[in-house]
Design an enzyme around this catalytic site. Structure first.
Site, mmCIF file in Angstrom:
data_model
loop_
_atom_site.group_PDB
_atom_site.id
_atom_site.type_symbol
_atom_site.label_atom_id
_atom_site.label_comp_id
_atom_site.label_asym_id
_atom_site.label_seq_id
_atom_site.Cartn_x
_atom_site.Cartn_y
_atom_site.Cartn_z
ATOM 1 N N ARG A 135 0.854 -1.206 0.000
ATOM 2 C CA ARG A 135 0.000 0.000 0.000
ATOM 3 C C ARG A 135 0.878 1.241 0.000
ATOM 4 N NH1 ARG A 135 -5.553 -1.472 2.752
ATOM 5 N NH2 ARG A 135 -6.326 -1.613 0.640
ATOM 6 N N GLN A 140 -0.832 2.761 -6.281
ATOM 7 C CA GLN A 140 -2.269 3.058 -6.226
ATOM 8 C C GLN A 140 -3.004 2.764 -7.538
ATOM 9 O OE1 GLN A 140 -2.663 7.017 -4.627
ATOM 10 N NE2 GLN A 140 -2.659 6.276 -2.533
ATOM 11 N N ASP A 143 -3.912 -0.857 -7.758
ATOM 12 C CA ASP A 143 -4.477 -1.439 -6.545
ATOM 13 C C ASP A 143 -5.883 -1.990 -6.784
ATOM 14 O OD1 ASP A 143 -5.403 -2.074 -4.052
ATOM 15 O OD2 ASP A 143 -4.506 -0.348 -3.080
ATOM 16 N N SER A 146 -8.428 -1.970 -3.839
ATOM 17 C CA SER A 146 -9.093 -0.674 -3.637
ATOM 18 C C SER A 146 -10.142 -0.413 -4.712
ATOM 19 C CB SER A 146 -8.071 0.466 -3.642
ATOM 20 O OG SER A 146 -7.293 0.418 -2.490
ATOM 21 N N TYR A 240 -4.055 -5.473 35.712
ATOM 22 C CA TYR A 240 -5.465 -5.660 35.373
ATOM 23 C C TYR A 240 -5.762 -5.363 33.910
ATOM 24 C CZ TYR A 240 -6.708 -6.377 40.218
ATOM 25 O OH TYR A 240 -6.803 -6.892 41.479
#
Ligand code: NAD
Length: 385
Positions: A135, A140, A143, A146, A240
């Site tokens: 990425r 891009q 991609d 995407s 905790y």
């Protein structure tokens, strides 16, 4: 890879042949080559051989491919026989992989299962999978995850709008004012933001939530409300951490349950790379929704974000319809194919120079996407289903 065999094109030039065959996965309507992408590939010096009827599931006719100067092959075997590069949406079948010769190159979206990887390796091929792209900005334009997520998010919003049984926008009519629908989008990545944008354009009141705080600005820039789950993480005694985590988780669930109950439509898109989809909407949250509400869970192929989701089915649970589409992008095959074909063309451009295949395996993009190189499997096949 510079000694890849070449053939002559109709214009008499030698050309790299890029082949595409009909997708055989049930429900898959996308194609890896469109007439538009063939014109762009010819600019690379490539000639395309497509199986007759390739584009019909997406509405692209053989005539349109011929007009783009593609060669039509009568069947899958003959298209593959001509191809030095095979492009596909889904991984090839073992039979298709077995027809690829040494030195041929495969580009597909999804990493193939192990039996297909074994065949690809035994045939001496080189295979790239676009679902493994890094990425980075430079990647891009290639991609595919995407581009397909964009289509899926858009379609999910339209499905919700169609099936919710009420208007998305507020309408003021002579018979009175109709309030707008409320849409909740869970997960604001590429698909989620497109679902937000589309629902907002249709006039709904849209809320969205994502675990990444950086998405707040993106959600708000689209005119939607970012659901801020302000959790009071109280200072605890040492040791905790786990208890606090459980308490925080319960509070988170209660806050999401409130937003789910207020929504007419919920679109879920949350994903964690390499992991099953996070379970966000529980059965009791679904039961807290108004009858007639809808959930579109596009994380269904990865296990679903909703406990009620069943892959590939439409489930009605206490009056709420829950959709678990198995291939949302394929429901809009025209833009999905055009965008995917563009991703493939950009990738091919990056591994071609002067009409020759010249992948630089030291390059970050080439290295990350290559799963088989000249017959050598490069990924741990025990980690692939
Ligand atoms: P994705 O499909 O992997 O996941 C969808 C979204 O789900 C993500 O935003 C994630 O944060 C969210 N999510 C995960 N668990 C969740 C939970 N329990 N509750 C709510 N939301 C949860 O993501 P994507 O669409 O592929 O994009 C992720 C990011 O990567 C985005 O910022 C996107 O802009 C970026 N991106 C960059 C490039 C690039 O630079 N080449 C390409 C694509 C995406």
């Amino acid at each position: 890879m510079s000694d890849v065999p070449r053939v002559s094109s109709a214009r008499g030039e030698s050309a790299l042949v890029v082949g595409a065959v009909t997708e055989t996965t049930p429900g898959e309507r996308r194609v890896a080559l469109t007439p538009g992408s063939i014109r762009r590939l010819s600019g690379l010096g490539a000639l395309c051989a497509v199986q007759a009827g390739l584009g019909l599931p997406a509405g692209f006719t053989d005539e349109a491919y011929v007009a783009a100067e593609a060669h039509i092959s009568p069947d899958s075997a003959s298209a593959i026989a001509r191809a030095r590069v095979l492009v596909k949406v889904q991984p090839p079948t073992p039979a298709e992989a077995g027809r690829l010769g040494p030195g041929t190159l495969l580009i597909c979206m999804t990493t193939p299962p192990v039996d297909v990887l074994d065949v690809l390796a035994s045939r001496g091929t080189t295979a790239f999978c676009l679902d493994r792209l890094p990425r980075i900005s430079r990647a891009q334009s290639m991609d595919a995850l995407s581009s397909q997520a964009t289509v899926a998010g858009y379609w999910a919003a339209l499905l919700a709008a169609e099936r919710v049984g009420r208007f998305f926008p507020m309408l003021m009519t002579a018979a009175g004012t109709v309030p707008p629908a409320r849409v909740l989008v869970l997960g604001a990545g590429v698909a989620g933001l497109q679902a937000v944008a589309t629902s907002h354009r249709l006039g709904a009141i849209v809320e969205a939530y994502d675990v990444r705080p950086a998405t707040k600005q993106e959600v708000e820039s689209l005119g939607a409300i970012f659901v801020e789950l302000r959790l009071e993480v109280r200072e605890g005694e040492g040791g905790y951490a786990r208890e606090m985590s459980d308490e925080t988780q319960q509070r988170l669930q209660a806050l999401i349950a409130q937003r789910v109950a207020a929504a007419d439509a919920v679109i879920t898109t949350a994903a964690v790379p390499g992991r099953p989809a996070p379970r966000i909407v529980t059965r009791s949250m679904v039961e807290g929704m108004k009858p007639g509400s809808v959930i579109v869970d596009i994380a269904a192929p990865n296990g679903g974000n909703c406990e009620v989701t069943r892959l590939g089915e439409e489930v009605v649970h206490e009056g709420v319809t829950v959709f678990g589409p198995s291939n949302a992008a394929s429901m809009m095959p025209v833009p999905a194919s055009e965008l995917f074909a563009r991703n493939v063309t950009e990738f091919l451009t990056s591994v071609t120079s002067d009409g020759n295949l010249t992948p630089d395996f030291a390059d970050e993009i080439v290295g990350a996407t290559c799963v088989v190189r000249d017959g050598q499997a490069l990924i741990d096949t025990s980690a692939v289903s």
